[in-house]
Design a protein around this motif. Structure first.
Motif, PDB file in Angstrom:
ATOM      1  N   ALA A 146     -16.213  -9.962  28.242  1.00  0.00           N
ATOM      2  CA  ALA A 146     -16.400  -9.338  26.936  1.00  0.00           C
ATOM      3  C   ALA A 146     -17.868  -9.234  26.536  1.00  0.00           C
ATOM      4  O   ALA A 146     -18.224  -8.383  25.716  1.00  0.00           O
ATOM      5  CB  ALA A 146     -15.637 -10.131  25.868  1.00  0.00           C
ATOM      6  N   THR A 147     -18.729 -10.084  27.107  1.00  0.00           N
ATOM      7  CA  THR A 147     -20.131 -10.119  26.685  1.00  0.00           C
ATOM      8  C   THR A 147     -21.114  -9.564  27.710  1.00  0.00           C
ATOM      9  O   THR A 147     -22.193  -9.096  27.341  1.00  0.00           O
ATOM     10  CB  THR A 147     -20.571 -11.563  26.370  1.00  0.00           C
ATOM     11  OG1 THR A 147     -20.402 -12.360  27.552  1.00  0.00           O
ATOM     12  CG2 THR A 147     -19.768 -12.144  25.221  1.00  0.00           C
ATOM     13  N   GLY A 148     -20.792  -9.669  28.990  1.00  0.00           N
ATOM     14  CA  GLY A 148     -21.786  -9.365  30.010  1.00  0.00           C
ATOM     15  C   GLY A 148     -22.742 -10.518  30.232  1.00  0.00           C
ATOM     16  O   GLY A 148     -23.779 -10.342  30.874  1.00  0.00           O
ATOM     17  N   LEU A 149     -22.409 -11.702  29.730  1.00  0.00           N
ATOM     18  CA  LEU A 149     -23.188 -12.903  30.007  1.00  0.00           C
ATOM     19  C   LEU A 149     -22.649 -13.578  31.264  1.00  0.00           C
ATOM     20  O   LEU A 149     -21.437 -13.575  31.494  1.00  0.00           O
ATOM     21  CB  LEU A 149     -23.121 -13.882  28.836  1.00  0.00           C
ATOM     22  CG  LEU A 149     -23.704 -13.395  27.505  1.00  0.00           C
ATOM     23  CD1 LEU A 149     -23.386 -14.395  26.393  1.00  0.00           C
ATOM     24  CD2 LEU A 149     -25.213 -13.185  27.613  1.00  0.00           C
ATOM     25  N   GLN A 150     -23.532 -14.146  32.052  1.00  0.00           N
ATOM     26  CA  GLN A 150     -23.104 -14.787  33.295  1.00  0.00           C
ATOM     27  C   GLN A 150     -23.050 -16.294  33.111  1.00  0.00           C
ATOM     28  O   GLN A 150     -24.034 -16.927  32.748  1.00  0.00           O
ATOM     29  CB  GLN A 150     -24.047 -14.438  34.447  1.00  0.00           C
ATOM     30  CG  GLN A 150     -23.599 -15.035  35.766  1.00  0.00           C
ATOM     31  CD  GLN A 150     -24.285 -14.400  36.960  1.00  0.00           C
ATOM     32  OE1 GLN A 150     -24.425 -13.182  37.023  1.00  0.00           O
ATOM     33  NE2 GLN A 150     -24.714 -15.213  37.900  1.00  0.00           N
TER      34      GLN A 150
END
Length: 279
Positions: A146-150
């Motif tokens: 949902a965020t594109g954070l890894q």
């Protein structure tokens, strides 16, 4: 070629001298980061179902010179450009509500994690349910999508000191009772949040680490797999910066229990948190 290498070396030497001056002005960046201050107790209202959660806390702190805290200046001096680890997500549109735990003082933009850095996560398995790793891995997957954070699950830890964390600590996930985490009293099933820092001189604030604490007694009694996962997802929403909303169609509704997955408003807020620039 030889002359080009010598010019490049002189440029690097000049940049390193500038970094040395910054060290002298703001402190040695080779030193370990200081411990973050203990968070204040967040408030809560009376609860009646298992998904009741406490809004995650955020703490401000100012640190001496650290490459992570002055990344723009360091990248400028070294001639490098930070890049996202995963693509930013398209920000969906919809009628659902969302809110942020904290915003930038100057712009009102949300405070979030750096999308150019991996968010490390460690689990303390003491008192955790048998399926704790699956619950955390699924929450990481949902939140990253949902965020594109890894994120990276780095393993287990014996650490349980969620009130005094250092900048370079991984996010701590643990199961506890109200004796250890008083905010789990009554019907509170989870607590989540992050610590935020700002560089000396008032630069952009960002989150650097945080915690997710689940109520072990609630998980011992809970039979719904969907609800068990929803609580962990909700707390990971707090971790990356989402606040509570009054919209019962959203997973971030304070009372919870109406849905067991991120709603359209949740997804919009999460995409905005993941779309902030590298810092």
């Amino acid at each position: 070629m030889f002359g080009s290498r010598r010019r490049r070396q002189r440029e690097l030497d000049a940049r390193l001298r500038e970094l040395y001056l910054l060290e002298e002005a703001y402190g040695r960046y080779g030193q370990p980061p200081p411990a973050l201050p203990s968070p204040p107790r967040p408030s809560r209202g009376p609860g009646f179902i298992a998904l009741v959660v406490v809004a995650g806390v955020t703490i401000s702190a100012v640190f001496a010179m650290q490459p992570q805290i002055f990344p723009d200046r360091v990248h400028e001096l070294l001639g490098t450009t930070p890049e996202r680890l995963l693509p930013a997500r398209d920000i969906p549109s919809g009628p659902g509500e969302f809110s942020f735990m904290a915003t930038q003082p100057e712009t009102g933009d949300p405070v979030g994690y750096n999308p150019c850095e991996v968010i490390e996560v460690a689990i303390n398995p003491d008192g955790a349910p048998a399926d704790h790793q699956e619950l955390v891995e699924t929450a990481i997957e949902h939140t990253s999508d949902a965020t594109g954070l890894q994120f990276e699950l780095v393993g287990t830890t014996e650490d349980r000191d969620f009130e005094s964390m250092s900048m370079d600590d991984p996010v701590l996930v643990m199961w506890a009772d109200e004796d250890e985490a008083p905010d789990l009293a009554d019907d509170i099933a989870g607590v989540g949040g992050s610590y935020r820092v700002s560089a000396y001189g008032g630069a952009t604030e960002r989150y650097v680490t945080g915690f997710v604490i689940l109520d072990r007694d609630a998980y011992d009694d809970m039979r719904s797999d969907d609800m068990r996962q929803a609580i962990v997802d909700h707390e990971f929403g707090h971790l990356v910066g989402l606040g509570h909303v009054d919209d019962p169609r959203q997973l971030m509704h304070e009372r919870g229990g109406f849905v067991t997955h991120y709603g359209d408003g949740d997804l919009t807020g999460l995409a905005e948190l993941g779309a902030i620039g590298c810092s």
